[in-house]
Design an enzyme around this catalytic site. Structure first.
Site, PDB file in Angstrom:
ATOM      1  N   ASN A  64      19.378  57.361  46.887  1.00  0.00           N
ATOM      2  CA  ASN A  64      19.105  57.754  45.507  1.00  0.00           C
ATOM      3  C   ASN A  64      17.658  58.624  45.623  1.00  0.00           C
ATOM      4  OD1 ASN A  64      16.482  55.996  44.619  1.00  0.00           O
ATOM      5  ND2 ASN A  64      17.430  54.715  45.893  1.00  0.00           N
ATOM      6  N   GLU A  76      26.591  50.605  50.574  1.00  0.00           N
ATOM      7  CA  GLU A  76      27.052  50.239  49.373  1.00  0.00           C
ATOM      8  C   GLU A  76      28.573  50.959  49.027  1.00  0.00           C
ATOM      9  OE1 GLU A  76      26.565  51.721  44.777  1.00  0.00           O
ATOM     10  OE2 GLU A  76      24.904  51.635  45.730  1.00  0.00           O
ATOM     11  N   CYS A  79      22.985  43.792  44.265  1.00  0.00           N
ATOM     12  CA  CYS A  79      22.442  44.489  42.656  1.00  0.00           C
ATOM     13  C   CYS A  79      23.628  44.218  41.791  1.00  0.00           C
ATOM     14  CB  CYS A  79      21.953  45.896  42.913  1.00  0.00           C
ATOM     15  SG  CYS A  79      21.760  46.750  41.350  1.00  0.00           S
ATOM     16  N   HIS A 111      16.421  50.408  51.155  1.00  0.00           N
ATOM     17  CA  HIS A 111      16.152  51.538  52.131  1.00  0.00           C
ATOM     18  C   HIS A 111      14.657  51.929  51.852  1.00  0.00           C
ATOM     19  CE1 HIS A 111      20.528  52.999  52.559  1.00  0.00           C
ATOM     20  NE2 HIS A 111      20.434  51.720  53.442  1.00  0.00           N
ATOM     21  N   CYS A 117      23.793  53.183  37.991  1.00  0.00           N
ATOM     22  CA  CYS A 117      23.157  52.210  37.464  1.00  0.00           C
ATOM     23  C   CYS A 117      21.979  52.700  36.602  1.00  0.00           C
ATOM     24  CB  CYS A 117      22.278  51.443  38.488  1.00  0.00           C
ATOM     25  SG  CYS A 117      20.920  52.237  39.426  1.00  0.00           S
TER      26      CYS A 117
END
Length: 416
Positions: free
Chosen positions: A316, A178, A148, A83, A285
């Site tokens: 995020n 995701e 990822c 993104h 993560c």
């Protein structure tokens, strides 16, 4: 940790020097205080951790190598690689075509693909349904899968608790790539349901406790539960996982709340809690954790405002904005071009998805103190451009070169 070949135009000499100094002085990452860049009339407090994470660098490395090694071939991305508008624009400029937008809307029919085409799986991963479609066409995705590893970790955790006959509750944004991918993988192994936030978790708890009619669930959580979901049976044993970019505190609060709900429903003790609630621990993560903790540490610094740099559709990044907004005026921008002048800034309100103009965003006093951070998919070069733009408004400032050459302060290693 593995290193990646990321295009040099995404790097920043200033940021690289700062990160190198901080890593050398704090190898165990225990100091989350920001780095102070004292230009004189303007002082920049730079978050301890920000910018490209492992998964993003891995995805960019694979994507640009794929373009370089496959001249003349058609190369497609399922959707945005990450993104960040600059990275996606660069891939398009290199000839990569997008098959879907970020919400899963088809931009080009899969039927137009052939077995000779290359399809890159983005860092968010993809659904099992899409993987099957590509394999049916004859497209091998393994070599070009940039999912990822921390997203895959969530899938693996889901599979483990599914084998123990728990229903999977996913804390995430239902339309995010995701979460769509995680839901697909989870639902292949166990009944699954997505909760967006604490409010939805509280509503889910009412079905667990029998406080709401079962039929209402299917309307309230429409599009967020797996096929054949049986409210009466599938909410007796649950485990919580999450979209890796959610706020850590939010996920923990939801997991704790649902755990207490199960204790209330079944009269559980610590010895029997596993009979109805899986211990999944945190599935965020490391970069999400580090970046969020660094923002919390940065907010202890005396400052007039915060600037967060990143893609407007980056989950995020929006959570970093959310943390900053709790303390001081915060401006969410995707490039230095949004800083129109010393008086005017064009910034994004992620709550209502609109850009707005704010006048007199910089105070007239000196030194002006600004907190700066960026999302995990934002190139460091963009952060340096923002710093240069701001410093350029103050003619008597120190130069970037002077700042880069400065030693770290012995008082805790927070000044460069």
């Amino acid at each position: 940790m593995k290193t990646f070949d990321v295009p040099v135009n995404y790097r920043s000499p200033l940021i690289s020097a700062i990160k190198k100094k901080r890593k050398e002085s704090d190898r165990m990452k225990k100091d989350f205080a920001p780095t102070l860049l004292d230009f004189g009339p303007v002082q920049i407090y730079l978050a301890r951790h920000f910018g490209f994470c492992y998964g993003v660098e891995n995805a960019i490395d694979i994507a640009f190598k794929t373009v370089e090694e496959n001249k003349g071939k058609r190369i497609f991305l399922l959707s945005e690689m990450i993104h960040n508008p600059q990275v996606n624009a660069d891939l398009k400029a290199a000839g990569v075509e997008f098959l879907q937008d970020t919400k899963g809307k088809q931009l080009m029919p899969f039927e137009q693909l052939t077995a000779d085409d290359i399809v890159l799986i983005p860092a968010f991963g993809t659904t099992l349904e899409i993987e099957s479609k590509l394999k049916a066409i004859g497209i091998a995705t393994e070599k070009y899968d940039t999912t990822c590893p921390f997203v895959e970790k969530v899938w693996n955790r889901s599979e483990v608790i599914a084998k123990n006959e728990y229903t999977i509750v996913i804390h995430g944004k239902p339309k995010h790539e995701e979460t769509r991918a995680t839901f697909s993988h989870a639902a292949a192994n166990a009944p699954s349901v997505v909760v967006t936030d604490m409010k939805e978790a509280q509503e889910l708890a009412k079905y667990i406790l029998g406080e709401k009619p079962v039929a209402q669930f299917y309307e309230e959580f429409k599009g967020q539960y797996s096929e054949g979901f049986d409210v009466a049976n599938h909410l007796q044993r649950i485990g919580v996982v999450n979209q890796t970019t959610m706020l850590a505190s939010d996920t923990q609060a939801i997991a704790d709340f649902l755990k207490e709900t199960m204790i209330k429903k079944y009269g559980l003790s610590e010895a029997t809690i596993k009979d109805h609630f899986a211990d999944t621990r945190d599935t965020l993560c490391y970069a999400t954790n580090d970046n969020q903790t660094a923002v919390i540490g940065m907010l202890d610094a005396p400052a007039d405002l915060a600037i967060v740099v990143g893609g407007y559709n980056s989950s995020n990044t929006s959570h970093l904005v959310e943390l900053c907004e709790e303390k001081l005026p915060t401006y969410f921008i995707n490039s230095d071009e949004k800083i129109l002048s010393k008086e005017t800034i064009l910034h994004y309100n992620f709550h209502n998805h609109t850009e707005l103009v704010t006048e007199q965003y910089l105070p007239t006093k000196e030194p002006v103190k600004i907190l700066i951070t960026s999302g995990a998919s934002c190139p460091d070069a963009l952060v340096e451009s923002v710093i240069k733009k701001l410093v350029g408004f103050y003619p008597n400032s120190k130069t970037i070169e002077e700042i880069t050459a400065s030693p770290l302060s012995p008082e805790g290693g927070t000044k460069a």
